[in-house]
Design a protein around this motif. Sequence first.
Motif, PDB file in Angstrom:
ATOM      1  N   GLU A 401      -3.267   8.897   8.007  1.00 52.61           N
ATOM      2  CA  GLU A 401      -3.228   7.435   8.104  1.00 52.61           C
ATOM      3  C   GLU A 401      -3.486   6.768   6.760  1.00 52.61           C
ATOM      4  OE1 GLU A 401      -2.386   5.440  10.968  1.00 52.61           O
ATOM      5  OE2 GLU A 401      -1.553   7.446  11.182  1.00 52.61           O
ATOM      6  N   SER A 402      -4.279   7.393   5.895  1.00 49.64           N
ATOM      7  CA  SER A 402      -4.497   6.855   4.552  1.00 49.64           C
ATOM      8  C   SER A 402      -3.193   6.849   3.756  1.00 49.64           C
ATOM      9  CB  SER A 402      -5.562   7.657   3.814  1.00 49.64           C
ATOM     10  OG  SER A 402      -6.830   7.488   4.413  1.00 49.64           O
ATOM     11  N   LYS A 403      -2.405   7.902   3.934  1.00 52.41           N
ATOM     12  CA  LYS A 403      -1.095   7.958   3.257  1.00 52.41           C
ATOM     13  C   LYS A 403      -0.157   6.887   3.809  1.00 52.41           C
ATOM     14  CE  LYS A 403      -1.313  12.883   2.070  1.00 52.41           C
ATOM     15  NZ  LYS A 403      -0.722  14.233   2.298  1.00 52.41           N
ATOM     16  N   ARG A 406      -1.143   3.631   2.347  1.00 49.21           N
ATOM     17  CA  ARG A 406      -0.683   3.506   0.951  1.00 49.21           C
ATOM     18  C   ARG A 406       0.793   3.134   0.887  1.00 49.21           C
ATOM     19  NH1 ARG A 406      -2.018   7.147  -4.327  1.00 49.21           N
ATOM     20  NH2 ARG A 406      -0.914   5.770  -5.776  1.00 49.21           N
ATOM     21  N   ALA A 407       1.575   3.682   1.809  1.00 47.82           N
ATOM     22  CA  ALA A 407       3.007   3.366   1.809  1.00 47.82           C
ATOM     23  C   ALA A 407       3.222   1.867   2.018  1.00 47.82           C
ATOM     24  CB  ALA A 407       3.723   4.165   2.891  1.00 47.82           C
ATOM     25  N   LEU A 412       4.506  -3.425  -0.382  1.00 48.64           N
ATOM     26  CA  LEU A 412       4.231  -4.858  -0.520  1.00 48.64           C
ATOM     27  C   LEU A 412       3.873  -5.221  -1.955  1.00 48.64           C
ATOM     28  CD1 LEU A 412       2.129  -5.498   2.728  1.00 48.64           C
ATOM     29  CD2 LEU A 412       4.519  -6.114   2.320  1.00 48.64           C
ATOM     30  N   GLN A 413       3.186  -4.313  -2.627  1.00 52.83           N
ATOM     31  CA  GLN A 413       2.846  -4.542  -4.034  1.00 52.83           C
ATOM     32  C   GLN A 413       4.104  -4.622  -4.888  1.00 52.83           C
ATOM     33  OE1 GLN A 413      -0.128  -5.084  -5.309  1.00 52.83           O
ATOM     34  NE2 GLN A 413       0.454  -5.100  -7.477  1.00 52.83           N
ATOM     35  N   ALA A 414       5.080  -3.778  -4.584  1.00 55.08           N
ATOM     36  CA  ALA A 414       6.312  -3.723  -5.372  1.00 55.08           C
ATOM     37  C   ALA A 414       7.120  -5.013  -5.296  1.00 55.08           C
ATOM     38  CB  ALA A 414       7.161  -2.545  -4.910  1.00 55.08           C
ATOM     39  N   MET A 489       0.027   1.449  10.782  1.00 50.00           N
ATOM     40  CA  MET A 489      -0.030   0.875   9.438  1.00 50.00           C
ATOM     41  C   MET A 489       1.198   0.017   9.133  1.00 50.00           C
ATOM     42  SD  MET A 489      -2.931   1.730   8.412  1.00 50.00           S
ATOM     43  CE  MET A 489      -4.225   2.950   8.582  1.00 50.00           C
ATOM     44  N   SER A 490       2.335   0.435   9.613  1.00 52.86           N
ATOM     45  CA  SER A 490       3.572  -0.307   9.364  1.00 52.86           C
ATOM     46  C   SER A 490       3.566  -1.678  10.033  1.00 52.86           C
ATOM     47  CB  SER A 490       4.781   0.503   9.849  1.00 52.86           C
ATOM     48  OG  SER A 490       4.662   0.787  11.241  1.00 52.86           O
ATOM     49  N   ASN A 491       2.639  -1.875  10.993  1.00 47.32           N
ATOM     50  CA  ASN A 491       2.565  -3.150  11.704  1.00 47.32           C
ATOM     51  C   ASN A 491       1.621  -4.150  11.051  1.00 47.32           C
ATOM     52  OD1 ASN A 491       4.367  -2.287  13.674  1.00 47.32           O
ATOM     53  ND2 ASN A 491       2.762  -1.566  15.045  1.00 47.32           N
ATOM     54  N   ILE A 492       0.929  -3.738   9.998  1.00 47.59           N
ATOM     55  CA  ILE A 492      -0.034  -4.631   9.347  1.00 47.59           C
ATOM     56  C   ILE A 492       0.620  -5.906   8.827  1.00 47.59           C
ATOM     57  CG2 ILE A 492      -1.591  -4.876   7.367  1.00 47.59           C
ATOM     58  CD1 ILE A 492      -2.419  -1.966   7.809  1.00 47.59           C
TER      59      ILE A 492
END
Length: 511
Positions: A401-403, A406-407, A412-414, A489-492
């Motif tokens: 889940e940490s990975k 990060r994805a 989003l950072q990019a 995580m993809s739903n954040i």
Amino acid sequence: MKRTFILLLLSAFFLGLSGVSAQNNTPKNLQKSKNNPANYRDADGHELIFNIKDSKDTLVYLVIHYNDKLILKDSVKPTGKGKFVFKGTDRYDDGMYSLVSMDKKLYLNFILDNNQHFTYNLDTTMDVNNFSVVNSPENAEMLRFQRKTSQASKDANEWSKKRKEFEDAGNTDSANVYKEKLTSLNDDMTAFIQDLIDKNPNFLFSKMQKSYQNIDVPEFKNEKGENDIQKQAAYYRLHYWDNVDLGDHRFIYIPSFDPKMKDYFLKVLYHQEADTINKYIDIFLKKTEADTFMYHYCCDWLSYQFETSKVIGHDAVFYHIAMTNQMAGKCYWLDEDVLAKYQKRTARLAPILIGNIAPELIIPDTTMTEDMTKWHSSYRMSKPYTILWFYDPDCPTCKKESKNLRAVYDSLQAIGKRNFDVYAIANDADIDRWKKYVKENNYPWLQVGGNKGNLDYLEYFNIYEMGNPAMFIMDNKDHRIILNKRIEMSNIPQFLEEYEKIEEYKRKEGQ
């Protein structure tokens, strides 16, 4: 719509019996006792005689409807040819029962009420026109209804086929004749049912029929003269139970009550905010308090549904139910051990419910040495939101889940749209292993841990019970918790976007 209504009524009396339970009694936590006077009546015994013409059964079963199940209450052997007698010194619970053959074929649905001494004559053809009942006015009414609906169903099927045949042949006039016959049939059935309800309003069977009736929702117009759907929905939520006597625990023992409960609480209200659900639960439970047995059942049912729900915010609903009922001393049936569990559960939930302000965490990072330790505050983050990410470096799910986190973080950072920081808290007393994990993975967010801090954060955030990994999201405007359980995580990004929309709507509405 009316025709569908009739067919639904019919289906309630011709149920399959694949769900017959092998239990002999009502579930123990709902059995009546002399210690609860409101739910106990002195036993005057029962004698139910069923004469089944042409029956070859060597045994028949008596089952009661409970929840979505059929629970075995009794069984008897014939006392004569096709004669079966259920007799005893105790009363059965009032409710809807079924008589079932030895090969689990449904013979009959009937009502047990104040009078539990009657004779029912039937046969194996299942033709209600051949049935009769002696010394049971309520079952006589039910039988009259069954005969009426049986004939109505036959007529409706025949006339529907005729109508379709004429429509397919292009004969509009003849098709309309059968359309009018169907309309008249529905009107006649509606009037028949209403008359049944009006004449015997206290019969359980009458109350059942009333409970099947839909709520008429009036039109509401907004300032622009358009339909106000939100007001209509609020009216429906408030008046949903108008046709159900929630002060009559006999509804627990009829097949329509459990589906109605599930429809209201698991569909109509399910995705409302916790405060809205709590409001309607309070209204609902207040109506059941006139019958302590009904209140007992509904309170337990609601507590279980919302304590075990995976929906975000439903823990706040369970907390509200527990604090206003179990913890308020209203649930007489709970012993000290069970109450202690409720107390422990609510105490752990209270600090971390959505809407509460999360405490400031001050925890060291991996530079922990005897000479130097850097401490970091969860309140001093630069983005609008902070994800508190609790993990164990040696936990496979945590690593995966940490990975995934990060994805999402990197993507989003990019594109310049990352609106959250991550405050990652390692639950590991082995400092060297934790440091090795952080160095190897080189995550771009703040890493703290070492089981040190300004407070016992594992206790406060209930990590001991929830386990790792665990996720909380804070709105950094006032440090309120807006999410208290892990999501994909993809739903954040979508979650934060929806949260902002809701907050904007509330601001516009002045909430």
